[in-house]
Motif scaffolding. Structure first.
Motif, PDB file in Angstrom:
ATOM      1  N   SER A 108      -3.289 -10.349 -14.064  1.00  0.00           N
ATOM      2  CA  SER A 108      -2.373 -10.379 -12.861  1.00  0.00           C
ATOM      3  C   SER A 108      -1.337 -11.107 -13.374  1.00  0.00           C
ATOM      4  CB  SER A 108      -3.090 -11.299 -11.971  1.00  0.00           C
ATOM      5  OG  SER A 108      -2.313 -11.676 -10.801  1.00  0.00           O
ATOM      6  N   GLU A 119       3.849  -8.714  -7.267  1.00  0.00           N
ATOM      7  CA  GLU A 119       2.726  -9.112  -7.497  1.00  0.00           C
ATOM      8  C   GLU A 119       1.613  -7.914  -8.017  1.00  0.00           C
ATOM      9  OE1 GLU A 119       1.493 -10.243  -3.441  1.00  0.00           O
ATOM     10  OE2 GLU A 119       0.011 -11.226  -4.252  1.00  0.00           O
ATOM     11  N   LEU A 158      -2.184  -6.782  -9.760  1.00  0.00           N
ATOM     12  CA  LEU A 158      -3.647  -7.227  -9.953  1.00  0.00           C
ATOM     13  C   LEU A 158      -4.399  -6.016 -10.510  1.00  0.00           C
ATOM     14  CD1 LEU A 158      -5.364  -9.640  -9.313  1.00  0.00           C
ATOM     15  CD2 LEU A 158      -6.311  -8.348  -7.434  1.00  0.00           C
ATOM     16  N   THR A 218      -0.376  -3.202  -6.727  1.00  0.00           N
ATOM     17  CA  THR A 218       0.873  -3.835  -7.123  1.00  0.00           C
ATOM     18  C   THR A 218       1.902  -3.910  -5.666  1.00  0.00           C
ATOM     19  OG1 THR A 218       2.305  -1.617  -6.990  1.00  0.00           O
ATOM     20  CG2 THR A 218       1.019  -2.193  -9.207  1.00  0.00           C
ATOM     21  N   SER A 223      -4.623 -13.520 -17.648  1.00  0.00           N
ATOM     22  CA  SER A 223      -5.691 -12.494 -17.994  1.00  0.00           C
ATOM     23  C   SER A 223      -6.902 -13.137 -18.143  1.00  0.00           C
ATOM     24  CB  SER A 223      -5.158 -11.536 -19.039  1.00  0.00           C
ATOM     25  OG  SER A 223      -5.000 -12.207 -20.350  1.00  0.00           O
TER      26      SER A 223
END
Ligand SMILES: [Cu+2]
Length: 689
Positions: free
Chosen positions: A167, A179, A181, A197, A688
């Protein structure tokens, strides 16, 4: 294995350093001592550059494909606002640079080029971006005369039950917030992954503190699920959905919808026999629905062109597929054989008065249809340990149908389309031959290649513009490029050096010329934007050098230059970015790094006003400029890293040469070109697990 064979970036480093510097530091340690914030990418193989789209980079790119490519020597971006710029490689724009997302071709819908393919790329959703320079491959479709850009995910394969999560969060000046993920899980029988995203920015300010109409918001979700019934078999089903909006500082409308729906299927079987190394089949569907208007993201102001709130809603549906077999007929011979197909339909509906005639109530009218089918083969023949010959050939059959009944000759007037209902089809042969030689005294490779590519006119060249003699450019010629590519790559424990040079001749270069004067009616004239074929040539190249000054200090130097000439008109070729150089210096410890980047761009006086490409035309000369940036990064846990930077430290006011002219937008000051952002502070957290 040779020092420059095509293997992932990190593996190359480990291999080279592992072989040539065992006493100094282990390969792992050396890899770790690369700075954490990327300011220069390195060439991995002849004509091949690879970058990690998930890594922190400086300058902080907008979360779209074009801005990511801009940091790669040879690439420039035509700026229109905050996002959705158009990537240009070696002065070549539009469909001369093919962009594939996980092997699929995505074509934008906007007639005014708000959505190049890279507008549908959310870089954090991919593991790798690979650039293949020049017409030196035939594996990725026809017409990619300047370069092929591949946004890809690494193949996954699990032996035990595993899950991972990556992330990142970005916060920066001008309300920037990103952001990302990326979650993956798998076991021996299969895997699943999902990447989400989100990115947002307010209007940025240029160095002089003027606000630029450039705010955007974009989001994407990519997901895949795969079945791996055996060690060598993968069946992957994938899908993507994304949307966003973006303000444009160079025109009278903004993009309020960039909706993409995608479905893909990939079947791959490896190691079938000594001869058949792999068989793969890929199918893809993409639908792009785009809406632009003159009132949602800016105050509506009535103008002569648009007296009422107006909306345009183009869309494009693309189907495509490829079948590929990789063979090893002899130990020193590799052969890739395949066929591919792609077809797309473009339609549009619009209204000049949304309150009285909403666009949603109107039918979509198809204006063009395209199809291309190709067959190709690419052979790599090793001649002993040090020499290789690589050659490829492809033949494409291309078809287009003009479905426009009328052509708009001004925002208010239409005329019957002289090529209405017409079809055309053409055979397009392309090919290349390249010689590569490795040497070991200083580990490296040199190469020399000759390639030819034939590119069919795209939607914008064929349907959006007129020709010099007709209001339809549907009979525009195909563009033929013959290019010589040569270069070398050297890499030792202390330094590396890469140079690639090219020179080409382009027959029927599809020049887009605005303000072309045409007769209108009994006595008047009008101006039109036309597509015309001219004889052109360009030459230039990219250079990068990397030097490890000491265990902790590293310096990077890159340079790129292209010169172009329009022989038909006896003028410089338009929309060619000037010379650009970058110098990066970084200090790296095991848990932190700090660095700086200086980017200098020369003035450009070689211009051809009103000439250019489907995205933009030259508007004048530009002065040179230099921009300095600083960054630092700290690995404070084995699983967490914090980075921060200041881009454009001295708050310089500048614009890239090829960027679009600034438009008059209510509440904003009009500038000659859309200026680049002023001083930008950003911070980024990566975790991570
Ligand atoms: Cu648009």
């Amino acid at each position: 294995m040779t020092p420059f064979s095509v293997v992932p970036h990190r593996t190359v480093l480990v291999f080279v350093f592992g072989c040539f510097s065992p006493a100094l530091l282990s390969a792992e340690e050396l890899t770790k001592l690369d700075p954490f914030v990327v300011t220069a990418v390195r060439d991995d193989a002849p004509l091949t550059v690879t970058a990690d789209p998930k890594a922190p980079a400086q300058p902080l790119p907008a979360h779209d494909g074009a801005d990511l490519l801009k940091s790669i020597p040879g690439f420039s971006v035509i700026r229109k606002g905050g996002a959705d710029g158009d990537p240009v490689f070696r002065g070549m724009a539009g469909s001369r640079v093919v962009v594939a997302l996980d092997g699929q071709c995505v074509l934008g819908g906007c007639g005014n080029r708000m959505d190049p393919p890279t507008a549908y790329v959310f870089p954090g959703a991919y593991d790798r971006v690979t650039i293949l320079k020049g017409p030196q491959t035939v594996l990725h479709g026809a017409g990619n005369s300047a370069a092929v850009v591949l946004f890809e995910n690494d193949p996954l394969r699990y032996t035990t039950t595993t899950a991972s999560l990556q992330s990142s969060l970005v916060a920066g000046s001008f309300g920037r917030f990103d952001e990302l993920l990326d979650a993956r899980a798998g076991r021996a029988e299969g895997y699943a992954r999902v990447a989400c995203t989100y990115t947002h920015s307010d209007d940025y300010e240029d160095g002089a503190g003027r606000e630029v109409h450039s705010a955007y918001e974009r989001w994407s979700t990519n997901a895949a699920i795969a079945w791996t019934p055996g060690e060598h078999t993968t069946v992957e089903l994938s899908g993507a959905r994304s949307d966003g909006d973006a303000a444009y500082a160079d025109r009278a409308m903004d993009g309020v919808k960039f909706d993409r729906e995608n479905l893909g299927l990939k079947v791959k079987r490896e190691a079938l026999s000594e001869l058949v190394r792999s068989v793969e089949l890929q199918l893809g569907y993409n639908y792009v629905d785009h809406v632009m208007d003159n009132y949602s993201l800016r105050p509506f102001v009535a103008s002569a062109m648009m007296p009422a709130p107006a909306v345009s809603n183009p869309d494009r549906r693309t189907f495509g597929g490829r079948a590929l077999v990789r063979l090893a007929p002899a130990e020193a011979t590799q052969l890739a054989l395949g066929v591919d197909h792609q077809e797309n339909r473009h339609s549009v509906r619009s209204t000049s008065n949304q309150p009285t005639m909403p666009y949603e109530a109107k039918p979509r009218t198809r204006d063009a249809e395209f199809a291309q089918s190709g067959a190709f083969g690419e052979l790599t023949q090793k001649l002993g340990d040090e020499h290789r010959v690589i050659g490829g050939f492809r033949l494409d059959r291309w078809r287009a149908t003009d479905e426009r009944a009328v052509v708009a000759t001004s925002p208010m007037a239409t005329a019957p389309n002289p090529t209405a209902g017409q079809r055309r089809s053409t055979e397009l042969p392309s090919g290349f031959l390249r010689y590569e030689r490795d040497f070991y005294a200083v580990p490296g490779t040199v190469y020399l290649g000759l390639g030819r590519s034939e590119r069919f006119p795209d939607y914008w060249e064929l349907v959006k513009n007129e020709s010099a003699t007709s209001i339809s450019a549907f009979r525009a010629p195909t563009e033929k490029t013959v290019q010589l590519d040569t270069g070398l790559g050297l890499r030792t424990e202390k330094w590396s050096l890469n140079a690639s040079l090219f020179a080409n001749h382009i027959d029927d270069f599809l020049l887009v010329q605005s303000s072309f004067v045409k007769p209108a009616g009994m006595m008047g004239t009008r101006t039109a934007t036309i597509t015309r074929g001219v004889e052109a040539e360009t030459w230039g190249g990219e250079f990068s050098a990397n030097y490890r000054l000491s265990e902790h200090w590293r310096a990077d130097l890159t340079a790129a230059y292209t010169r172009g000439r329009n022989r038909t008109d006896g003028r410089p070729l338009a929309q060619i970015p000037p010379f650009e150089g970058r110098l990066g210096l970084a200090y790296t410890q095991s848990s932190w790094s700090a660095g700086g980047l200086l980017r200098g761009v020369a003035r450009q006086s070689r211009v051809a006003i009103v000439q250019g490409n489907i995205v933009g035309q030259d508007i004048g000369e530009t002065p040179g400029f230099a921009v300095a940036s600083l960054n630092a990064s700290w690995l404070f846990r084995t699983w967490a890293r914090l980075s921060a930077g200041v881009d454009n430290l001295c708050d310089r006011t500048y614009a890239e040469h090829i960027s679009r002219a600034g438009a008059m937008v209510a509440g904003f000051e009009q500038t000659t070109r859309v200026n680049e952002p002023g001083r930008t502070l950003w911070t980024r957290l990566d975790v991570s697990f």
